[in-house]
Design a protein around this motif. Structure first.
Motif, mmCIF file in Angstrom:
data_model
loop_
_atom_site.group_PDB
_atom_site.id
_atom_site.type_symbol
_atom_site.label_atom_id
_atom_site.label_comp_id
_atom_site.label_asym_id
_atom_site.label_seq_id
_atom_site.Cartn_x
_atom_site.Cartn_y
_atom_site.Cartn_z
ATOM 1 N N ASP A 163 0.851 -1.286 0.149
ATOM 2 C CA ASP A 163 -0.219 -0.172 0.031
ATOM 3 C C ASP A 163 1.027 1.171 -0.003
ATOM 4 O OD1 ASP A 163 -2.636 -1.291 0.282
ATOM 5 O OD2 ASP A 163 -1.956 -1.980 2.218
ATOM 6 N N LYS A 164 0.269 2.175 -0.649
ATOM 7 C CA LYS A 164 0.858 3.469 -0.811
ATOM 8 C C LYS A 164 -0.210 4.664 -0.611
ATOM 9 C CE LYS A 164 3.548 6.765 -4.070
ATOM 10 N NZ LYS A 164 3.996 6.822 -5.393
ATOM 11 N N TYR A 165 0.342 5.418 0.162
ATOM 12 C CA TYR A 165 -0.875 6.453 0.525
ATOM 13 C C TYR A 165 -0.175 7.973 0.139
ATOM 14 C CZ TYR A 165 -3.114 2.939 3.297
ATOM 15 O OH TYR A 165 -3.630 1.723 3.844
ATOM 16 N N ILE A 166 -1.359 8.617 -0.584
ATOM 17 C CA ILE A 166 -1.063 10.074 -0.945
ATOM 18 C C ILE A 166 -2.047 11.054 -0.576
ATOM 19 C CG2 ILE A 166 0.499 9.306 -2.795
ATOM 20 C CD1 ILE A 166 -2.005 9.765 -4.857
ATOM 21 N N ASP A 167 -1.602 12.270 -0.427
ATOM 22 C CA ASP A 167 -2.781 13.080 -0.076
ATOM 23 C C ASP A 167 -3.436 13.547 -1.381
ATOM 24 O OD1 ASP A 167 -0.853 15.118 -1.032
ATOM 25 O OD2 ASP A 167 -0.470 15.892 0.889
ATOM 26 N N ILE A 168 -4.409 14.553 -1.283
ATOM 27 C CA ILE A 168 -5.115 15.041 -2.446
ATOM 28 C C ILE A 168 -4.201 15.740 -3.307
ATOM 29 C CG2 ILE A 168 -7.477 14.891 -1.489
ATOM 30 C CD1 ILE A 168 -7.344 17.877 -1.148
ATOM 31 N N SER A 169 -2.951 16.334 -2.986
ATOM 32 C CA SER A 169 -2.196 16.896 -3.644
ATOM 33 C C SER A 169 -1.056 15.996 -4.455
ATOM 34 C CB SER A 169 -1.474 17.881 -3.117
ATOM 35 O OG SER A 169 -1.953 18.828 -2.455
#
Length: 189
Positions: A28-34
């Motif tokens: 899993d890789k998590y990113i923010d809305i940017s």
């Protein structure tokens, strides 16, 4: 050491080897809305990883699981409190029997995890935006007996990847499939 004891043993190399730290069978890789990486997961993908296979009869698991067993002499995670991995049956890995003992879920993920990217909107809300089901577990190999040739043993660990076939559907069907987190997959026989 196992060869010295008369147990058939060989070295296996797995390219694009997943290291599934939380044992959820995905990387899993998590990113923010940017689009900035949030570093919320300790999962990783290694260019390659090497382990051993040895040929065992598995009276503890049943004769279906006899054959090549994964033993990792360089485990990166604790298993039952100590650094060990295996013996995990390659048949169990191929069949997805991740409930068996001896680190089967960890080895299954090493060769077959999905790489998933999530957008994290808040602590309670995330959305899967990308999933690569084919990246992990490439060219699983061993050395041929008597030569320096490579033998591909990928089929001992996993079935051929399912091919997705695109076809036209209405926008409402597409939108509903995304909302329900479903994919339309067609398997060629």
């Amino acid at each position: 050491v196992l060869r010295c004891l008369g147990i058939p043993t060989r070295v296996i190399t797995n390219f694009n080897s997943a290291h599934d730290k939380n044992l959820n069978l995905s990387i899993d890789k998590y990113i923010d809305i940017s689009g900035n990486n949030l570093h919320l997961s300790e999962d990783s993908v290694w260019n390659f990883h090497v382990w051993n296979e040895s040929w065992f009869i598995r009276r503890d698991l049943g004769s279906f699981y006899d054959g090549w067993q994964v033993l990792d002499a360089t485990p990166q995670e604790r298993s039952k409190g100590i650094y060990q991995c295996g013996p995990a049956s390659t048949k169990a890995i191929k069949e997805g029997d991740v409930t068996l003992d001896y680190d089967s879920p960890f080895v299954f993920a090493a060769v077959n995890a999905d790489c998933v990217t999530w957008i994290r909107y808040s602590k309670k809300r995330k959305e899967r935006i990308y999933s690569d089901t084919r990246k992990i577990g490439k060219f699983i190999s061993t050395k041929a007996v008597g030569t320096n040739s490579r033998v591909d043993v990928t089929a001992n660990y996993k079935y051929p990847e399912v091919k997705e076939i695109s076809f036209k559907i209405s926008y409402s069907q597409y939108k509903n499939s995304l909302m329900d987190d479903r994919k339309i997959l067609v398997t060629a026989v």
